[in-house]
Write an enzyme that holds these catalytic residues in place. Structure first.
Site, PDB file in Angstrom:
ATOM      1  CG  ASP A 192      68.632 -89.377 -47.667  1.00 11.19           C
ATOM      2  OD1 ASP A 192      67.947 -88.384 -47.981  1.00 11.19           O
ATOM      3  OD2 ASP A 192      68.428 -90.508 -48.142  1.00 11.19           O
ATOM      4  NE  ARG A 196      64.018 -89.685 -48.964  1.00  9.55           N
ATOM      5  CZ  ARG A 196      64.075 -88.363 -49.027  1.00  9.55           C
ATOM      6  NH1 ARG A 196      62.961 -87.650 -48.882  1.00  9.55           N
ATOM      7  NH2 ARG A 196      65.224 -87.742 -49.229  1.00  9.55           N
ATOM      8  CG  ASN A 197      65.700 -91.987 -45.270  1.00 11.21           C
ATOM      9  OD1 ASN A 197      65.266 -92.991 -45.825  1.00 11.21           O
ATOM     10  ND2 ASN A 197      66.436 -91.088 -45.899  1.00 11.21           N
ATOM     11  CG  ASP A 210      68.218 -95.088 -45.759  1.00 10.69           C
ATOM     12  OD1 ASP A 210      69.421 -95.281 -46.024  1.00 10.69           O
ATOM     13  OD2 ASP A 210      67.330 -95.134 -46.616  1.00 10.69           O
TER      14      ASP A 210
END
Length: 282
Positions: A192, A196-197, A210
């Site tokens: 992922d 955003r991570n 994350d």
């Protein structure tokens, strides 16, 4: 029934292979230091809470000295809050992830598995785990505080006039590539990777975070997913259609992440829905 092995067992075996000493007398603390210094390969966390707690022995900390303050945001498992952790006469600003009240047993296990995963990494471009509180009212993960927030919001701030240069954006790419090369070298797939991570420090240092969707590389060099949420616009075709994840699929996601960086936070395929992207390009 096969008993799941503890972190100590994995480190001890690795110590024996590396040192040639078949009867090591090193303490648990010494073995943990050895594993960090010698870049021990990634190993899968347990799937049973009792065994997970054994694997987390090294990382368990006391709630004494931990003070929580403002809320930083919400994650998959619950709220994330700012805190101050007093340890060894020093006060550290930290971020604390709290497992939500009433979480299912499955969520609790996934939460603890993320701690076991994070604890195995030591790299300047991977988020640092300070510890986990298991005996408090709520299970908490304590990690370093990244004052710049997530990279996506950081990039979007540049559109509003925050100063930036091409050299800074290139530095973001290099830092993330360095962290991902480290994870790949340990036989680890993130699954992922996206802006955003990625977390950013006040000094523009990027750190991969994350690990909730992460899995280890198998002998066949890919992971066959059992389902769950898939970030379509960041996911490689073989992972999207055949649920096969590998270092190569992480590289695909890194390419999309570079688009996010150089577009200052634009969403990939921003005029298309997930279904449109899936059918038109994959």
């Amino acid at each position: 029934m096969q008993v799941e092995r503890s972190y100590y067992d994995y480190v001890r075996d690795y110590y024996v292979r590396k040192s040639g000493n078949e009867t090591p007398q090193a303490s648990a603390e010494g073995l943990y230091e050895f594993s960090r210094d010698h870049d021990m390969p990634f190993w899968e966390p347990a799937s049973v809470e009792e065994e997970l707690k054994k694997q987390l022995t090294e990382y368990t900390i006391s709630p004494d000295g931990l003070t929580l303050s403002s809320e930083l945001g919400n994650g998959e498992f619950g709220v994330v809050r700012r805190g101050v952790w007093s340890v060894g006469g020093e006060e550290r600003e930290v971020a604390v992830k709290l497992l939500a009240d009433g979480s299912t047993e499955e969520k609790r296990i996934q939460f603890l598995q993320e701690v076991v995963i994070m604890g195995q990494f030591k790299h300047p471009n991977v988020i640092t785990l300070h510890g986990v509180l298991l005996e408090s009212k709520q299970v908490m993960i304590v990690v370093e505080l990244m004052k710049g927030g997530n990279l996506l919001d950081h990039l979007c701030s540049f559109k509003s006039g925050a100063p930036h240069t091409a050299a800074l954006l290139l530095s973001f790419c290099r830092q993330i590539a360095s962290g991902m090369a480290y994870l790949s070298g340990k036989g680890f797939i993130h699954r992922d990777l996206a802006a955003r991570n990625i977390l950013v420090s006040h000094e523009e240092m990027c750190k991969i975070a994350d690990f909730g969707m992460s899995r280890a590389l198998q002998d066949t060099d890919y992971y066959v997913s059992r389902g769950g949420k898939i970030p379509v616009k960041w996911t490689a075709p073989e992972a999207l259609h055949y649920k096969k994840y590998s270092t190569a699929s992480d590289v695909w996601s890194f390419g999309v992440l570079m688009y996010e960086i150089w577009s200052l936070g634009a969403s990939p395929y921003f005029l298309m829905t997930n279904n449109e992207v899936n059918h038109k390009y994959f």
